[in-house]
Design a protein around this motif. Structure first.
Motif, PDB file in Angstrom:
ATOM      1  N   LEU A  62      32.173 -17.590   8.302  1.00 37.14           N
ATOM      2  CA  LEU A  62      32.714 -16.708   9.343  1.00 37.14           C
ATOM      3  C   LEU A  62      33.404 -17.544  10.428  1.00 37.14           C
ATOM      4  N   GLN A  63      32.763 -18.655  10.800  1.00 40.13           N
ATOM      5  CA  GLN A  63      33.345 -19.504  11.836  1.00 40.13           C
ATOM      6  C   GLN A  63      34.697 -20.085  11.403  1.00 40.13           C
ATOM      7  N   ILE A  64      34.728 -20.671  10.214  1.00 39.26           N
ATOM      8  CA  ILE A  64      35.971 -21.336   9.794  1.00 39.26           C
ATOM      9  C   ILE A  64      37.073 -20.314   9.515  1.00 39.26           C
ATOM     10  N   SER A  65      36.697 -19.071   9.209  1.00 38.10           N
ATOM     11  CA  SER A  65      37.702 -18.044   8.900  1.00 38.10           C
ATOM     12  C   SER A  65      38.650 -17.811  10.065  1.00 38.10           C
ATOM     13  N   SER A  66      38.166 -18.031  11.290  1.00 36.10           N
ATOM     14  CA  SER A  66      39.024 -17.834  12.467  1.00 36.10           C
ATOM     15  C   SER A  66      40.123 -18.882  12.551  1.00 36.10           C
ATOM     16  N   TYR A  67      39.947 -19.983  11.819  1.00 35.81           N
ATOM     17  CA  TYR A  67      40.927 -21.073  11.829  1.00 35.81           C
ATOM     18  C   TYR A  67      41.697 -21.161  10.512  1.00 35.81           C
ATOM     19  N   TRP A  68      41.344 -20.298   9.559  1.00 32.07           N
ATOM     20  CA  TRP A  68      41.943 -20.360   8.224  1.00 32.07           C
ATOM     21  C   TRP A  68      43.142 -19.420   8.122  1.00 32.07           C
ATOM     22  N   LYS A  69      44.146 -19.854   7.369  1.00 27.86           N
ATOM     23  CA  LYS A  69      45.310 -19.008   7.090  1.00 27.86           C
ATOM     24  C   LYS A  69      45.512 -18.917   5.580  1.00 27.86           C
ATOM     25  N   PRO A  70      45.975 -17.780   5.081  1.00 29.08           N
ATOM     26  CA  PRO A  70      46.173 -17.609   3.635  1.00 29.08           C
ATOM     27  C   PRO A  70      46.994 -18.739   3.034  1.00 29.08           C
ATOM     28  N   GLY A  71      46.527 -19.205   1.862  1.00 27.22           N
ATOM     29  CA  GLY A  71      47.212 -20.300   1.176  1.00 27.22           C
ATOM     30  C   GLY A  71      46.597 -21.651   1.453  1.00 27.22           C
ATOM     31  N   GLU A  72      45.739 -21.743   2.473  1.00 28.92           N
ATOM     32  CA  GLU A  72      45.121 -23.018   2.828  1.00 28.92           C
ATOM     33  C   GLU A  72      43.798 -23.230   2.091  1.00 28.92           C
ATOM     34  N   PHE A  73      43.443 -24.495   1.916  1.00 28.36           N
ATOM     35  CA  PHE A  73      42.130 -24.867   1.385  1.00 28.36           C
ATOM     36  C   PHE A  73      41.133 -24.982   2.531  1.00 28.36           C
ATOM     37  N   ILE A  74      39.858 -24.816   2.222  1.00 29.20           N
ATOM     38  CA  ILE A  74      38.793 -25.225   3.144  1.00 29.20           C
ATOM     39  C   ILE A  74      37.915 -26.227   2.398  1.00 29.20           C
ATOM     40  N   ASN A  75      37.327 -27.140   3.136  1.00 33.44           N
ATOM     41  CA  ASN A  75      36.482 -28.181   2.557  1.00 33.44           C
ATOM     42  C   ASN A  75      35.027 -27.904   2.882  1.00 33.44           C
ATOM     43  N   ILE A  76      34.154 -28.187   1.931  1.00 30.35           N
ATOM     44  CA  ILE A  76      32.730 -27.945   2.141  1.00 30.35           C
ATOM     45  C   ILE A  76      31.937 -29.191   1.748  1.00 30.35           C
ATOM     46  N   ASP A  77      31.144 -29.702   2.673  1.00 28.00           N
ATOM     47  CA  ASP A  77      30.191 -30.765   2.375  1.00 28.00           C
ATOM     48  C   ASP A  77      28.874 -30.081   2.036  1.00 28.00           C
ATOM     49  N   LEU A  78      28.491 -30.135   0.770  1.00 27.04           N
ATOM     50  CA  LEU A  78      27.300 -29.429   0.292  1.00 27.04           C
ATOM     51  C   LEU A  78      25.998 -30.146   0.627  1.00 27.04           C
ATOM     52  N   LEU A  79      26.121 -31.342   1.217  1.00 23.40           N
ATOM     53  CA  LEU A  79      24.929 -32.116   1.597  1.00 23.40           C
ATOM     54  C   LEU A  79      25.243 -32.904   2.867  1.00 23.40           C
ATOM     55  N   PRO A  80      25.422 -32.203   4.001  1.00 23.13           N
ATOM     56  CA  PRO A  80      25.994 -32.844   5.193  1.00 23.13           C
ATOM     57  C   PRO A  80      25.127 -33.913   5.848  1.00 23.13           C
ATOM     58  N   ASN A  81      23.829 -33.849   5.674  1.00 28.05           N
ATOM     59  CA  ASN A  81      22.957 -34.787   6.385  1.00 28.05           C
ATOM     60  C   ASN A  81      22.433 -35.929   5.507  1.00 28.05           C
ATOM     61  N   GLN A  82      22.934 -35.982   4.275  1.00 28.61           N
ATOM     62  CA  GLN A  82      22.539 -37.061   3.372  1.00 28.61           C
ATOM     63  C   GLN A  82      23.775 -37.534   2.610  1.00 28.61           C
ATOM     64  N   ASN A  83      23.641 -38.694   1.965  1.00 29.06           N
ATOM     65  CA  ASN A  83      24.745 -39.242   1.166  1.00 29.06           C
ATOM     66  C   ASN A  83      24.305 -39.265  -0.292  1.00 29.06           C
ATOM     67  N   ILE A  84      24.967 -38.514  -1.128  1.00 29.41           N
ATOM     68  CA  ILE A  84      24.530 -38.368  -2.516  1.00 29.41           C
ATOM     69  C   ILE A  84      24.598 -39.697  -3.277  1.00 29.41           C
ATOM     70  N   THR A  85      25.614 -40.511  -2.976  1.00 24.67           N
ATOM     71  CA  THR A  85      25.719 -41.815  -3.651  1.00 24.67           C
ATOM     72  C   THR A  85      24.524 -42.694  -3.320  1.00 24.67           C
ATOM     73  N   GLU A  86      24.164 -42.741  -2.038  1.00 25.15           N
ATOM     74  CA  GLU A  86      23.003 -43.538  -1.617  1.00 25.15           C
ATOM     75  C   GLU A  86      21.721 -43.020  -2.256  1.00 25.15           C
ATOM     76  N   LEU A  87      21.601 -41.703  -2.357  1.00 28.31           N
ATOM     77  CA  LEU A  87      20.401 -41.126  -2.980  1.00 28.31           C
ATOM     78  C   LEU A  87      20.303 -41.510  -4.455  1.00 28.31           C
TER      79      LEU A  87
END
Length: 404
Positions: free
Chosen positions: A252-277
């Motif tokens: 909902l938050q990012i939708s206010s900044y999104w325009k049709p045709g654009e991508f949005i990015n999602i970090d599915l694990l924001p507080n950890q690093n999957i490579t390090e794990l």
């Protein structure tokens, strides 16, 4: 048939719209000894207040500042929000029996969890201050003559007119149609030659169609804490997968900044690093399967959904450098290209509205049309999710009341 013009000398102003901004304006005007008339098209005032926050009403945010608002002029809301602060909101409601309790991220709700308590503060004060409220009243037109403004309205099936020196447009934005939302405020602005910034649904779920839809559909009901970002902003909150796409606070938050045709990015694990794990776990137990590791980070359903794009059948020791990079990119830079949004009926608010350049930032009076004021959602000031839009409504209602 229109009745004879009624000269209304009893009212300092007529407020069109009995929502958050209109009600605050009426009450604050009353405190200053001014008499106003509120015209509301619904059968009761505060319809949107009553449904906000699932009927609990997140009535302000402790961290509210101009930085949480979207507008063509980022500085425009500063004056109003300096005149009526978050502390003023908290103090106002406490004075009339409403204590706030903080939920997440500064969101303040009544301790009773009842939005109707907020509305009752205003209806009670309007009654005490002898401010008049007419419900079931649809305003058909606002015109100007040599004596001020003429308001043509329909009430109980009869059309009539009112004459007034000052008019406050607090009629809201385009969400939500079943609550009587219309583009009335923007139409009035255009009629008087004022510019209107392009409008769009904001704080709204996003839809996914085409070949990706079945994947999102399969995950319907799963909620995950993420970081979501694009070129305009970044938010860390939950996202919710649905059968038609994505919802939840971060979306909902990012939708206010999104325009049709654009991508949005999602970090599915924001507080950890999957490579390090992976590297850390591989040193401990290289035979552990990637699927097993993902199962400790996500729900089983989500981990299984990722299996279509990751080498989950491999153990950690056998993962190549390229595979680990592939995993890292998917987890931390998951890209989504929404097809659209769910529209005004699912949007919390409207983006855009009466252009800020047309209004005085101090009083919200139209520069070209003395005596005409705009406040609340119909102005091009859109807050984040979490009580910010109510803070703007209270502040704009307050500053207009000082000037009418």
């Amino acid at each position: 048939m229109t009745a004879n013009l009624t000269k209304q000398s009893n009212f300092n102003a007529i407020i069109i719209g009995g929502g958050a901004c209109g009600l605050m304006c009426a009450v604050q005007a009353g405190f200053l000894g001014k008499r106003v008339l509120v015209l509301e098209k619904n059968d009761r005032v505060g319809a949107k207040i009553l449904i906000s926050g699932g009927g609990r009403c997140n009535y302000t945010n402790l961290y509210s500042s101009p930085q949480q608002f979207i507008s063509q002029n980022q500085h425009f809301c500063k004056s109003a929000m300096a005149q009526w602060t978050v502390d003023d909101t908290i103090s106002f409601f406490e004075t009339y029996g409403i204590t706030g309790k903080e939920k997440t991220l500064g969101q303040l709700f009544p301790v009773t969890n009842k939005a109707k308590d907020i509305v009752e503060v205003f209806t009670g004060l309007c009654n005490d201050l002898e401010q008049e409220i007419w419900c079931d009243t649809t305003v058909k037109a606002v015109d100007r003559n040599e004596d001020g403004f003429v308001i043509t309205y329909e009430r109980y099936g009869k059309e009539a007119q009112l004459q007034t020196q000052k008019v406050v447009i607090a009629s809201g934005g385009l969400p939500i149609q079943k609550l009587g939302a219309t583009d009335f405020g923007m139409r009035v602005a255009k009629k008087f030659g004022l510019e209107v910034t392009e409008t769009a649904p904001a704080l709204v779920p996003l839809t996914i169609t085409g070949k990706d839809q079945p994947w999102f559909e399969m995950l319907s009901g799963n909620s995950i804490f993420c970081r979501v970002w694009n070129d305009g902003a970044s938010f860390e909150e939950n996202i919710l997968f649905t059968h038609w796409g994505l919802s939840g606070p971060a979306i909902l938050q990012i939708s206010s900044y999104w325009k049709p045709g654009e991508f949005i990015n999602i970090d599915l694990l924001p507080n950890q690093n999957i490579t390090e794990l992976i590297i850390k776990e591989r040193d401990i137990n290289g035979k552990r399967m990637l699927m097993n590791l993902l199962g400790t980070l996500y729900t089983r359903k989500f981990a299984e959904a990722l299996s279509s794009q990751l080498p989950v059948e491999k153990n950690l020791a056998s993962l190549s450098k390229n595979e680990i990079e592939q995993i890292d990119k998917l987890i931390h830079q998951f890209k989504v290209k929404p097809a659209g949004d769910k529209g005004y009926d699912k949007a919390e608010v409207m983006r855009g509205g009466v252009a800020t350049g047309e209004l005085s930032s101090k009083t919200l009076e139209a520069k070209k049309v003395p005596g005409l004021y705009f406040g609340g959602e119909c102005v091009d000031v859109t807050g984040w999710l979490g009580g910010y839009n109510f803070q703007w409504a209270w502040a704009s209602g307050f500053v207009v009341a000082q000037d009418i």
